[in-house]
Design a protein around this motif. Sequence first.
Motif, PDB file in Angstrom:
ATOM      1  N   ILE A   1       0.619  -1.437  -0.096  1.00 27.81           N
ATOM      2  CA  ILE A   1       0.014   0.093  -0.059  1.00 27.81           C
ATOM      3  C   ILE A   1       0.991   1.283  -0.085  1.00 27.81           C
ATOM      4  CG2 ILE A   1      -1.677   1.414   1.295  1.00 27.81           C
ATOM      5  CD1 ILE A   1      -3.173  -0.997   0.463  1.00 27.81           C
TER       6      ILE A   1
ATOM      7  N   SER B   1      -7.463   4.969   7.021  1.00 28.73           N
ATOM      8  CA  SER B   1      -6.389   4.018   6.857  1.00 28.73           C
ATOM      9  C   SER B   1      -5.210   4.841   6.149  1.00 28.73           C
ATOM     10  CB  SER B   1      -6.820   3.015   6.053  1.00 28.73           C
ATOM     11  OG  SER B   1      -7.808   2.221   6.606  1.00 28.73           O
TER      12      SER B   1
ATOM     13  N   ARG C   1      -4.691   7.934   6.535  1.00 35.79           N
ATOM     14  CA  ARG C   1      -3.598   8.556   7.328  1.00 35.79           C
ATOM     15  C   ARG C   1      -2.577   7.863   8.088  1.00 35.79           C
ATOM     16  NH1 ARG C   1      -6.315  13.140   7.361  1.00 35.79           N
ATOM     17  NH2 ARG C   1      -8.657  12.963   7.075  1.00 35.79           N
TER      18      ARG C   1
ATOM     19  N   GLN D   1     -13.824  13.762  11.611  1.00 32.29           N
ATOM     20  CA  GLN D   1     -13.454  12.787  10.688  1.00 32.29           C
ATOM     21  C   GLN D   1     -12.199  12.190  11.441  1.00 32.29           C
ATOM     22  OE1 GLN D   1     -12.188  14.420   7.180  1.00 32.29           O
ATOM     23  NE2 GLN D   1     -13.899  13.260   5.785  1.00 32.29           N
ATOM     24  N   VAL D   2     -11.767  10.999  11.039  1.00 38.02           N
ATOM     25  CA  VAL D   2     -10.258  10.609  11.645  1.00 38.02           C
ATOM     26  C   VAL D   2      -9.248  11.179  11.148  1.00 38.02           C
ATOM     27  CG1 VAL D   2      -9.098   8.442  11.975  1.00 38.02           C
ATOM     28  CG2 VAL D   2     -11.472   8.183  11.739  1.00 38.02           C
ATOM     29  N   GLU D   3      -8.629  12.036  11.914  1.00 40.11           N
ATOM     30  CA  GLU D   3      -7.420  12.690  11.612  1.00 40.11           C
ATOM     31  C   GLU D   3      -6.204  12.413  12.333  1.00 40.11           C
ATOM     32  OE1 GLU D   3      -7.626  15.187   9.366  1.00 40.11           O
ATOM     33  OE2 GLU D   3      -9.831  15.768   9.091  1.00 40.11           O
TER      34      GLU D   3
ATOM     35  N   GLU E   1      -0.558  15.991  12.151  1.00 40.23           N
ATOM     36  CA  GLU E   1      -1.033  16.693  11.049  1.00 40.23           C
ATOM     37  C   GLU E   1      -1.619  17.873  11.372  1.00 40.23           C
ATOM     38  OE1 GLU E   1      -2.934  14.460   7.954  1.00 40.23           O
ATOM     39  OE2 GLU E   1      -1.402  13.050   7.536  1.00 40.23           O
TER      40      GLU E   1
ATOM     41  N   GLU F   1       5.475   8.961  20.858  1.00 40.72           N
ATOM     42  CA  GLU F   1       5.939   8.033  20.243  1.00 40.72           C
ATOM     43  C   GLU F   1       4.810   7.300  19.496  1.00 40.72           C
ATOM     44  OE1 GLU F   1       9.177   6.422  19.939  1.00 40.72           O
ATOM     45  OE2 GLU F   1       9.493   8.743  20.377  1.00 40.72           O
TER      46      GLU F   1
ATOM     47  N   PHE G   1       1.591   6.718  17.210  1.00 43.85           N
ATOM     48  CA  PHE G   1       0.899   7.398  15.929  1.00 43.85           C
ATOM     49  C   PHE G   1      -0.348   7.683  16.710  1.00 43.85           C
ATOM     50  CE2 PHE G   1      -1.794   7.416  12.337  1.00 43.85           C
ATOM     51  CZ  PHE G   1      -1.266   8.397  11.764  1.00 43.85           C
TER      52      PHE G   1
ATOM     53  N   LEU H   1      -4.390   8.863  16.372  1.00 41.36           N
ATOM     54  CA  LEU H   1      -5.472   9.303  15.230  1.00 41.36           C
ATOM     55  C   LEU H   1      -6.629   9.853  16.206  1.00 41.36           C
ATOM     56  CD1 LEU H   1      -5.813   6.529  12.723  1.00 41.36           C
ATOM     57  CD2 LEU H   1      -5.067   8.660  12.268  1.00 41.36           C
TER      58      LEU H   1
ATOM     59  N   LYS I   1     -10.813  11.643  16.423  1.00 39.55           N
ATOM     60  CA  LYS I   1     -11.914  11.934  15.794  1.00 39.55           C
ATOM     61  C   LYS I   1     -12.179  13.579  16.063  1.00 39.55           C
ATOM     62  CE  LYS I   1     -16.052   9.783  14.199  1.00 39.55           C
ATOM     63  NZ  LYS I   1     -15.999   9.572  12.940  1.00 39.55           N
TER      64      LYS I   1
ATOM     65  N   VAL J   1      -8.287   2.232  14.232  1.00 35.78           N
ATOM     66  CA  VAL J   1      -8.639   2.073  12.828  1.00 35.78           C
ATOM     67  C   VAL J   1      -8.200   0.733  12.448  1.00 35.78           C
ATOM     68  CG1 VAL J   1      -6.848   2.700  11.288  1.00 35.78           C
ATOM     69  CG2 VAL J   1      -8.898   3.624  10.870  1.00 35.78           C
ATOM     70  N   ASP J   2      -9.332   0.157  11.695  1.00 35.10           N
ATOM     71  CA  ASP J   2      -8.908  -1.358  10.859  1.00 35.10           C
ATOM     72  C   ASP J   2      -8.223  -0.869   9.671  1.00 35.10           C
ATOM     73  OD1 ASP J   2     -10.235  -2.578  13.173  1.00 35.10           O
ATOM     74  OD2 ASP J   2     -12.177  -2.277  12.139  1.00 35.10           O
ATOM     75  N   LEU J   3      -7.059  -1.177   9.554  1.00 42.16           N
ATOM     76  CA  LEU J   3      -6.487  -0.989   8.115  1.00 42.16           C
ATOM     77  C   LEU J   3      -6.871  -1.582   7.194  1.00 42.16           C
ATOM     78  CD1 LEU J   3      -2.850  -0.411   9.195  1.00 42.16           C
ATOM     79  CD2 LEU J   3      -4.465   1.419   8.930  1.00 42.16           C
ATOM     80  N   VAL J   4      -7.182  -0.891   5.867  1.00 38.54           N
ATOM     81  CA  VAL J   4      -7.627  -1.685   4.853  1.00 38.54           C
ATOM     82  C   VAL J   4      -6.490  -1.872   3.988  1.00 38.54           C
ATOM     83  CG1 VAL J   4      -9.319  -1.303   2.855  1.00 38.54           C
ATOM     84  CG2 VAL J   4      -9.693  -0.032   4.876  1.00 38.54           C
ATOM     85  N   GLU J   5      -6.129  -3.181   3.665  1.00 35.86           N
ATOM     86  CA  GLU J   5      -4.896  -3.695   2.978  1.00 35.86           C
ATOM     87  C   GLU J   5      -5.408  -3.695   1.390  1.00 35.86           C
ATOM     88  OE1 GLU J   5      -1.836  -3.907   3.724  1.00 35.86           O
ATOM     89  OE2 GLU J   5      -1.949  -3.601   6.114  1.00 35.86           O
TER      90      GLU J   5
END
Lengths: 233, 549
Positions: free
Chosen positions: A161, A197, A199, B395-397, B401, B425, B427, B429, B431, B545-549
């Motif tokens: 990805i 994702s 992000r 939104q998920v931010e 950033e 340390e 990461f 995310l 809402k 977040v459930d990562l979309v692969e």
Amino acid sequence: MNKTLILIVEDDRPVQNLMTTTLKAHDYRYLTAANGEAAILEVSSHNPDIVLLDLGLPDMDGIEVIKKIRTWSNVPIIIISARSEDSDKVEALDAGADDYLTKPFSVEELLARLRVTERRLAAGQGEQQTASSVFVNGKLRVDYSAGCAYLEGEELHLTPIEYKLLCLLSKNVGKVLTHTFITQNIWGHSWENDVASLRVFMATLRKKLEQNSDSVQYIQTHVGVGYRMLKVE
Amino acid sequence: MKENKPTLTEKLIAQAPNPDVHIIPGSTAEMVYREKKARSKTEHLWNVPDMFKSVGMIIAATLLGHGFWKLGMSEANIIMVYILGVLITAVITTHQIYSLIASVVSVIVFNFFFTEPRYTLTAYEKDYPITFITMFIAAFLTGSLAIRLKRQAKQAAQAAYRTKILFDTNQLLEGVREREEIVTVTATQLMKLMNRDMLISLAENDALEPPKFFSVSGETDCVEYLTENERAVAFWVYKNNKHAGATTDTLSDAKCLYLSIRTSNAVYGVVGIVIQDKPLDAFENSILLSILGECALALENEKNAREKAEAALVAQKEQLRANLLRSISHDLRTPLTSISGNASNLLSNGEKFDAETKQQLYSDIYDDSMWLINLVENLLSVTRIEEGQLNIRMQVESLDEIITEALQHISRKKVEHRIVFRTSEDFILVKADARLIVQVIINIVDNAIKYTQKNSEIVITTKKKQDKALVCIADNGPGIPDDRKASVFEMFYSGAKSIADSRRSLGLGLPLCKSIVTAHGGKLELTDNTPQGAIFTFSLPTEEVDLVE
């Protein structure tokens, strides 16, 4: 001597003056248009190098102007929008605009955007760049045919990805890509979870690209809009 | 050719793809029902203990009468004994029929045993028929009166009990303000009264909320009452404002009897009473209706109170907006005067000024316009917050950033201050509405710049704490005294007047930050830094977040 020709599409006289003065002071050539009709006419007759387009025009929607211009021209378009037109901005980028400036903007910001676009034009006549199989940007090198990316000659270990993201960004270097555009291209759909994702992957990709904090910034975040890869020297 | 020719049923199904099937009971069913009902009534009427009691009373009266007769007392006394017997029969049996029959039997038995000729049903004396009729009427009336008295006493007791329960319910309901509590109180009272399990679901926005189950035995397993079918019946009751379900003629295969909780104006919910083959009797039914009425009234009051509070909030917002407008139009004039005045000076007398003066004028124009830009940003945020949740686009931010973006907008004075961003340390995310949170950070950092000396250090750190992300913005300036800590979050408050810039402070920034953070479900807090300075900390909900692969 700078010979880039810039078309300013802005109906508000003081802002137009501000831009013409700025451009004049920095040796740009420029044209002006106060409405959408005139803008389309100017683009077709004078073939400018860059278009600065205000979204709030008296006669037609700025997005319409972009769509019309995009039917025959790939000229870089930088949108100028007021803060309240946040969603229009995304829509305009999706319609084919390259970059945006939010009112009120500073003169430095305007010049910086112009430089970025110019650099892109100079570096590579966009299309040729994407057609070639190797992309070089500063210390970053992406070999599309081998499917590998290198930073300072060292191969980057990217997940599929991350690599896809890097390719998408590099093929559109200098262009602001909206979240929707990116997720559509990576996953084929744009659900809320995809943006989340995105992000995460963007953060990990960025960590790999910008390993030490003093190193150059390759990926720029545009909060609420999207991401852009910067063309670095 | 069956495939080619659809049957009537098939045609009907094609015409109406989702038919509702209502089965209307025919005459047979009706008859069975009536028969059953009638039998149950008869059983109730002719019960064995009552018959024994009546017969026993007559025997007792006869024995006593015989004793009197032996003692040679007059017939009048014997008649009195029989009347007494009928009276007692009336009191101890359940139905009037016993006292009626007892009256008739008493007259016959009296005739049989005590009138000449004895042990026959004939009487010689002419006035006996009058005696018999009088005796019968006296016995019967006494019996009837006794029964009526008994019934009245019972009714009075029932009424008293009912009044007590209603009164208790009323009092309890008066004490509660929340919908949930109203429901709980109602259910508790109903359970006390009927000793049955029940479900209550309240209506919200034209739909029923998932029901709450109340069990007498404290059991929580209620799956059988939560089926599609049961929910559908409950919804039907809500829509049609009629009772339905078990023991009624509508949708009677449901397990519960459903009644609406209503006032004359609206339906506030539906209660489902678990029937389990024990239908409600009339008394239960009437008190159930009364309590539901009380409950509906309480819910209506609650709704009215809520609406009133909302109206008050709107009024308060209106007031705030008016204050804001007044304050702005006043405060806008100052920078506008400076901008237009300086520009006009430059236009008309530009050539007379030396380079340094001109530089000063340009810089004033720039500063004032920057101030106006900042003000406009804040005002836009205020309107978005005031317009409510609709305009907050969560939104998920990525928190990093957001902070990086905010730091790009900090006014150019930051060159006189050191701003350091130390990212966590992890990461993180969150809402959040990125634009608004950027505004929060800009305001807090700008504030720190405004109220601290040159070369002060402003440190931004992020941290993840359970499901919250914390952002700390700490400075090492003079800090904020404890007595002013609360007021910095008040609208139109601006700090110490000794700082030159304070005339340009609208006192809008921090209150706005607070309402933005609150709208995100977080908290904005102010604490002291060591050895000196202030720390603003705000929390935001994090997002996994459930990562979309």
